[in-house]
Enzyme design. Structure first.
Site, PDB file in Angstrom:
ATOM      1  N   LYS A 252       0.895  -1.165   0.000  1.00  0.00           N
ATOM      2  CA  LYS A 252       0.000   0.000   0.000  1.00  0.00           C
ATOM      3  C   LYS A 252       0.927   1.206   0.000  1.00  0.00           C
ATOM      4  O   LYS A 252       1.502   1.573   1.018  1.00  0.00           O
ATOM      5  CB  LYS A 252      -0.906   0.005   1.225  1.00  0.00           C
ATOM      6  CG  LYS A 252      -1.860   1.196   1.218  1.00  0.00           C
ATOM      7  CD  LYS A 252      -2.707   1.231   2.456  1.00  0.00           C
ATOM      8  CE  LYS A 252      -3.834   2.243   2.363  1.00  0.00           C
ATOM      9  NZ  LYS A 252      -3.466   3.572   1.881  1.00  0.00           N
ATOM     10  N   ARG A 257      -3.609   8.648  -5.681  1.00  0.00           N
ATOM     11  CA  ARG A 257      -4.222   7.835  -6.719  1.00  0.00           C
ATOM     12  C   ARG A 257      -4.126   8.564  -8.049  1.00  0.00           C
ATOM     13  O   ARG A 257      -4.440   9.759  -8.125  1.00  0.00           O
ATOM     14  CB  ARG A 257      -5.694   7.634  -6.334  1.00  0.00           C
ATOM     15  CG  ARG A 257      -6.411   6.551  -7.088  1.00  0.00           C
ATOM     16  CD  ARG A 257      -6.215   5.243  -6.397  1.00  0.00           C
ATOM     17  NE  ARG A 257      -6.971   4.161  -6.989  1.00  0.00           N
ATOM     18  CZ  ARG A 257      -7.911   3.479  -6.335  1.00  0.00           C
ATOM     19  NH1 ARG A 257      -8.252   3.804  -5.111  1.00  0.00           N
ATOM     20  NH2 ARG A 257      -8.519   2.467  -6.922  1.00  0.00           N
ATOM     21  N   ARG A 272      -8.352  10.836  -7.806  1.00  0.00           N
ATOM     22  CA  ARG A 272      -9.554  10.117  -7.343  1.00  0.00           C
ATOM     23  C   ARG A 272     -10.741  11.059  -7.238  1.00  0.00           C
ATOM     24  O   ARG A 272     -11.870  10.619  -7.147  1.00  0.00           O
ATOM     25  CB  ARG A 272      -9.288   9.404  -6.022  1.00  0.00           C
ATOM     26  CG  ARG A 272      -8.988  10.332  -4.878  1.00  0.00           C
ATOM     27  CD  ARG A 272      -8.541   9.562  -3.682  1.00  0.00           C
ATOM     28  NE  ARG A 272      -9.656   9.025  -2.915  1.00  0.00           N
ATOM     29  CZ  ARG A 272      -9.520   8.298  -1.818  1.00  0.00           C
ATOM     30  NH1 ARG A 272      -8.317   7.990  -1.401  1.00  0.00           N
ATOM     31  NH2 ARG A 272     -10.550   7.885  -1.157  1.00  0.00           N
TER      32      ARG A 272
HETATM   33  P1  AMP Z   1      -7.101   4.795   2.121  1.00  0.00           P
HETATM   34  O1  AMP Z   1      -6.782   6.065   1.386  1.00  0.00           O
HETATM   35  O2  AMP Z   1      -6.450   4.689   3.480  1.00  0.00           O
HETATM   36  O3  AMP Z   1      -8.564   4.467   2.086  1.00  0.00           O
HETATM   37  O4  AMP Z   1      -6.411   3.596   1.295  1.00  0.00           O
HETATM   38  C1  AMP Z   1      -6.746   3.298  -0.010  1.00  0.00           C
HETATM   39  C2  AMP Z   1      -5.816   3.994  -0.978  1.00  0.00           C
HETATM   40  O5  AMP Z   1      -4.534   3.387  -0.983  1.00  0.00           O
HETATM   41  C3  AMP Z   1      -6.242   3.880  -2.402  1.00  0.00           C
HETATM   42  O6  AMP Z   1      -7.232   4.818  -2.717  1.00  0.00           O
HETATM   43  C4  AMP Z   1      -4.957   4.145  -3.183  1.00  0.00           C
HETATM   44  O7  AMP Z   1      -4.820   5.538  -3.403  1.00  0.00           O
HETATM   45  C5  AMP Z   1      -3.875   3.710  -2.201  1.00  0.00           C
HETATM   46  N1  AMP Z   1      -3.082   2.552  -2.653  1.00  0.00           N
HETATM   47  C6  AMP Z   1      -1.757   2.447  -2.475  1.00  0.00           C
HETATM   48  N2  AMP Z   1      -1.291   1.279  -2.969  1.00  0.00           N
HETATM   49  C7  AMP Z   1      -2.360   0.612  -3.482  1.00  0.00           C
HETATM   50  C8  AMP Z   1      -2.520  -0.662  -4.126  1.00  0.00           C
HETATM   51  N3  AMP Z   1      -1.497  -1.485  -4.328  1.00  0.00           N
HETATM   52  N4  AMP Z   1      -3.781  -1.000  -4.509  1.00  0.00           N
HETATM   53  C9  AMP Z   1      -4.842  -0.182  -4.288  1.00  0.00           C
HETATM   54  N5  AMP Z   1      -4.739   1.022  -3.695  1.00  0.00           N
HETATM   55  C10 AMP Z   1      -3.510   1.427  -3.283  1.00  0.00           C
END
Ligand code: AMP
Length: 567
Positions: A252, A257, A272
């Site tokens: 992650k 995004r 996003r």
């Molecule tokens: P959060 O912002 O904490 O809801 O985490 C989700 C976000 O992690 C996604 O919207 C992406 O921007 C980010 N992200 C980073 N690495 C990945 C990955 N390998 N797959 C999907 N999302 C990822």
């Protein structure tokens, strides 16, 4: 349509918190919208164009105040005073319009066409005299408005309607009005919205009352699509339980995004939030041209900043300025380069892949994108059902200074705009501190006039030492929590000094803040900074001398250093 009819609908929507009641009100309203009034649908969500369109109303509180002052013949200082006491600039407009209307006779009728016509001119204005032109467009509307119309006009201008409806409420109301609330229709309407991001276009189809018309809607390369969002899991074990074994586990990345659209020579980049950021990232365009094959595609990725010399990944905050920056792009590109980590593909050579299983999509990425570290790579991934291997991968991601891992079900489809239970994020547990607000910065755009970033301090005997800034965790519109405007209102009387956008604040308001890690930092007077600080609550029960001390922070820092994941 008379604007009054819309304003009254807003008012009935805001008078109930019950969702079913809101759907009933809205579906009644929707059945009365004629072909020529179709764009009123945008106004229901406080917008003037479809969501994919970058043109937003974007009027600051300050500008709204000037227009209210002009339209109602009230001194600007008086408007500001009223606003600071009530905290609701829409209500101020309503009240002042009411006062004025007692003395002047109203003889204009405001229509939604006129409102849309004037509001649509706002985003395009540029250069000299812009502010005056904006004020006169708004004033023209406000002078013909009744008090309730003024209330909702101003709320629309500053992007804060407060009627408690979302896109999903409109979707349910459409299903209820034209398909008797049928479950399948609601799913199809949502899919059409997710693919087009254009409520009026979907409304045109919904009105035909035929599901097969909705099914004809296709993804369009070049038009931004909403991304799929992840739910949370606490542990790897819990993750496996939800997505099944084996699954894909990926880093992650701590970036932002980036959705990449290519159609022939045309490449477009979107965030996003559907903003077009193509101009800001020329290097990404070049990587796509060189290292990604295909006539047309839509790739989903996370762009991460890294240090050009040490090649270490950087936190999101340090590259975030690239997203908004419109000048000195080349200079910034050199200083703050990004690596694009591709983790999904939803369209390829004329075909939508939304319904294809993730496993196939991820295989396709490997075929069409070639890995070039520090430029463009496939997101680091393993496919496993082994918990030990998964834990090791998770540790490795944290050591590489990323946020954690994502766990993805191999057979899952891609649902634009949904937060799904088959893609999970796993991050280390957060801890929290109680800190006091000692400063802040005014926001920009629709947040101007509100403090939107707060400087936090811990205590050290009888002194307060800064430890960081927090700007996330606040309530945006509806739902529980504390919003910027509520907190700003509490802080106004405590401001001791203002300099440009920065303010100093007397230490009084205590807040709870979660964080993921404490770091040494020369920026703040405590010598420490918090990684991923997030506001969770105000603590009216605590005094500023009842907060986390520098000693406690030092202890936590030492503890964290002994922890395996930093060893
Ligand atoms: P959060 O912002 O904490 O809801 O985490 C989700 C976000 O992690 C996604 O919207 C992406 O921007 C980010 N992200 C980073 N690495 C990945 C990955 N390998 N797959 C999907 N999302 C990822």
């Amino acid at each position: 349509m008379r604007y009054l009819k819309l304003a009254e609908t807003y008012e009935s929507l805001s008078s109930t918190t019950r969702r079913l009641e809101k759907i009933k009100i809205l579906s009644n309203f929707l059945t009365g919208i004629s072909e020529s009034d179709r764009e009123v649908i945008y106004l229901l969500l406080g917008q003037i164009y479809p969501e994919y369109d970058a043109r937003k109303i974007g009027i600051s509180n300050q500008l709204a105040i000037k227009a209210i002052s002009k339209a109602t013949g009230t001194e600007k200082e008086q408007v500001v005073k009223e606003w600071k006491t009530s905290g609701d600039i829409g209500r101020v407009a309503e009240k002042l319009t009411k006062n004025k209307k007692q003395s002047t006779l109203q003889n204009h009728i405001l229509t939604t066409e006129k409102v849309l016509e004037n509001l649509k001119k706002l985003p395009g204005l540029e250069g000299k005299g812009t502010v005056d032109k904006k004020i006169s467009l708004i004033t023209e509307l406000l002078t013909s408005a009744s008090p309730i119309e003024a209330l909702y006009l101003v709320r629309t201008l500053i992007g804060d309607l407060r009627i408690g409806i979302q896109e999903s409420t409109i979707r349910e109301s459409m299903a209820s009005a034209f398909f008797k609330g049928d479950k399948e229709s609601s799913k199809e309407i949502q899919e059409a919205i997710d693919k087009t991001n254009d409520l009026a276009r979907v409304f045109d189809l919904v009105k035909m009352g035929k599901i097969k018309e909705l099914k004809k809607v296709k993804l369009e390369v070049g038009k931004p699509v909403k991304v799929m969002l992840a739910k949370k899991a606490k542990t790897i074990k819990e993750g496996f339980e939800a997505v099944g074994k084996p699954c894909a586990i990926e880093y992650k990345y701590d970036g932002f995004r980036l959705v990449i659209h290519k159609k022939g020579d045309q490449i477009n980049l979107f965030t996003r939030h559907l903003e077009n950021v193509t101009k800001q990232f020329p290097e990404v365009i070049e990587y796509i041209k060189k290292y990604a094959k295909g006539d047309s595609f839509i790739l989903d990725s996370e762009a991460v900043g890294f240090d050009n010399k040490t090649k270490e990944y950087k936190q999101f905050q340090s590259v975030s300025q690239r997203i908004k920056r419109k000048y000195d792009i080349e200079k910034l590109q050199k200083e703050l380069p990004v690596e694009v980590n591709i983790f999904d593909i939803i369209y390829y050579n004329g075909k939508s892949l939304l319904k294809e299983p993730f496993e196939k999509r991820t295989e396709l990425i490997k075929k069409i994108v070639t890995n070039h570290p520090y430029k463009i790579i496939h997101a680091k991934q393993i496919i496993t059902g082994d918990e030990k291997k998964a834990e090791e991968f998770y540790k490795k991601a944290l050591k590489d200074r990323q946020e954690g891992v994502m766990m993805k079900r191999l057979s899952s489809e891609y649902n634009p705009g949904s937060r799904v239970g088959f893609m999970l994020k796993i991050k280390p547990e957060e801890r929290d501190f109680d800190l006091v607000i000692t400063g802040g910065e005014y926001g920009t755009g629709k947040r101007s006039g509100w403090i939107s970033s707060f400087i936090l301090s811990c205590k050290d005997k009888d002194k307060f030492l800064e430890i960081g800034k927090v700007g996330t965790g606040f309530k945006e519109k509806e739902g529980g929590g504390v919003s910027f405007d509520e907190l700003t209102k509490e802080l106004f009387p405590l401001i001791t000094e203002e300099k440009g956008k920065s303010v100093k604040i007397k230490p009084k308001i205590v807040v709870s803040v979660t964080y993921q890690e404490i770091q040494k930092s020369p920026t703040y007077s405590s010598g420490f900074a918090l990684r991923f600080p997030r506001f969770t609550a105000t603590r009216p029960d605590r005094s500023p001398f009842d907060i986390t001390s520098l000693n406690e922070i030092e202890e936590e820092f030492e503890k964290q250093r002994r922890n395996w994941r930093y060893g």
